[in-house]
Design an enzyme around this catalytic site. Sequence first.
Site, PDB file in Angstrom:
ATOM      1  N   LYS A  72      28.511  20.074   6.252  1.00  0.00           N
ATOM      2  CA  LYS A  72      27.554  19.729   4.776  1.00  0.00           C
ATOM      3  C   LYS A  72      26.507  20.845   5.310  1.00  0.00           C
ATOM      4  CE  LYS A  72      23.903  17.549   8.321  1.00  0.00           C
ATOM      5  NZ  LYS A  72      22.598  16.888   8.161  1.00  0.00           N
ATOM      6  N   ARG A  95      14.971   5.477   8.555  1.00  0.00           N
ATOM      7  CA  ARG A  95      15.105   6.569   7.686  1.00  0.00           C
ATOM      8  C   ARG A  95      16.529   6.552   6.659  1.00  0.00           C
ATOM      9  NH1 ARG A  95      17.208  13.126   8.803  1.00  0.00           N
ATOM     10  NH2 ARG A  95      19.451  11.549   9.420  1.00  0.00           N
ATOM     11  N   TYR A 124       2.977  44.540   1.251  1.00  0.00           N
ATOM     12  CA  TYR A 124       1.264  43.399   0.205  1.00  0.00           C
ATOM     13  C   TYR A 124       0.234  42.954   1.791  1.00  0.00           C
ATOM     14  CZ  TYR A 124       4.972  42.882  -3.330  1.00  0.00           C
ATOM     15  OH  TYR A 124       6.151  43.208  -4.033  1.00  0.00           O
TER      16      TYR A 124
END
Length: 372
Positions: A33, A131, A261
Site C-alpha cells: 500500500k 480503528r 527564511y
Amino acid sequence: MWQAEVRVDLDAIRENVSWLRSGSAAELMAVVKGDGYGHGMVPAALAALDGGADWLGVCTLDEALTLRREGITAPILAWLLAPGLPLHEGVAAGIDLGAASVAQLDEMVQAGRTAGRPARLHLKIDTGLSRGGATVSDWPGLLTAAAKAQADGTVEVVGVWSHFVYADAPGHPTTDRQLAVFHEGLDMVEKAGLRPRYRHLANSAATLTRPDAHFDLVRPGLAVYGLSPVAGESFGLRPAMTARARVMLTKQVPAGAGVSYGHTYTTERDSTLAVIPLGYADGVPRSASNSGPVHLGGVRRTISGRVCMDQFVLDCGDDPVAPGDVAVLFGSGRNGEPTADDWAEAVGTINYEIVTRFGSTRVPRSYDGERP
C-alpha cells in the site's frame, strides 16, 4: 543526468522477503500500500513475489485493480473500502475484500451478485486498536450475517484478521490481550459454522518478534523494505531506498550570515554554503530545518536554516564542496550516510513516514535490480 532521485534496490526487497518467508511456516502477504511505502507499488510487488511472497496487501480498491492491470495474478487483499465503491470490479478481478461491518458485508453480497461469482471476504475483528474492524459486541452479528451470505452463495469467507497496537514494543501487555481477544473471536467464528482458510494478525513487528501470532498468514509491510519497526533492532534487514541530490550551487559567506527564511541559522565563521535542490515539495519535512542529517563530501552534516519548498542549505565550513557533488539524505547507512531511522529521530516521526513521503513526490524514482 539526475538533479535529485530516489533510488530503490529491488534485490534488497527480494532478500528481505525471502528472509522473512523463511522464518515462518505461515504464508506471507507483502503489504505494498501507499505506493509500496514510497518504493513504487508495482516494482515492489513484483520484487516481493520474486522473493517468495504468497500474497499482496493494499488499502484501496484502485491499488488492487492497478496490480491486476499490470498482470499480477497473485492473491490480493484490499481492506480500506468506503461505501459506494464499484466492489463488483474487485470481485470480478479476483480481489479479496476486507469486511468489518454488516453494512460492508451487504455491499459485498451485492457485488458478488453483480459479478456473478462469490465475493471473497476477510472478516476483521477489532481486538483493541479501535480503528477498523467489528467491535467484540458487533462480531457475532457480523458472523451470523456472513454465514448466511456464504450459505446463499454470494460470498466466501476466506479469512479472519485483526491488527496489533503495540507489536513494535515487544513485551507490551496489550499485545497479549489482543491475542487473547483474537482467539476468542476465532472461537466465535467456529461456532458460527465458518471455516476460513486464513487467520492473520501479525504485522512486521509481530512477524519478527511474535511467532505465536503467525497463524496461517503474516503481513509484513515496513520490513519488506528493509526497515525495522522495533527501535534499536535491525534484524539484519537491508534498506531498499536511497534519497540523494546533487549540489546546485556553492557560495562563500562571512561569519554572521543569516541562512534561509527567517535567518534561524547564522554562520559562526566564514563558510562555504551548499544549496541542495530538494525541499518540502519533494518530501523533506519542514521540521527538518536545522536538524535533518545529510552526508556530503564524506561528512555527515545538518541542514542549516529552514527547509524551503524546493531547496535547503548546508553549512560546509572550510570543507571543499562543489556544484555537482552528491548529497545523500539517507540510505542503507553502510557508507556512513544517514538512514531513514536517523531522519525519523531528527524530525520526530517514524521511518514509515520518511520513506513514504520521499518516494511519493516529484523526485524521479529509479531502480537497481530490475528483471525482465
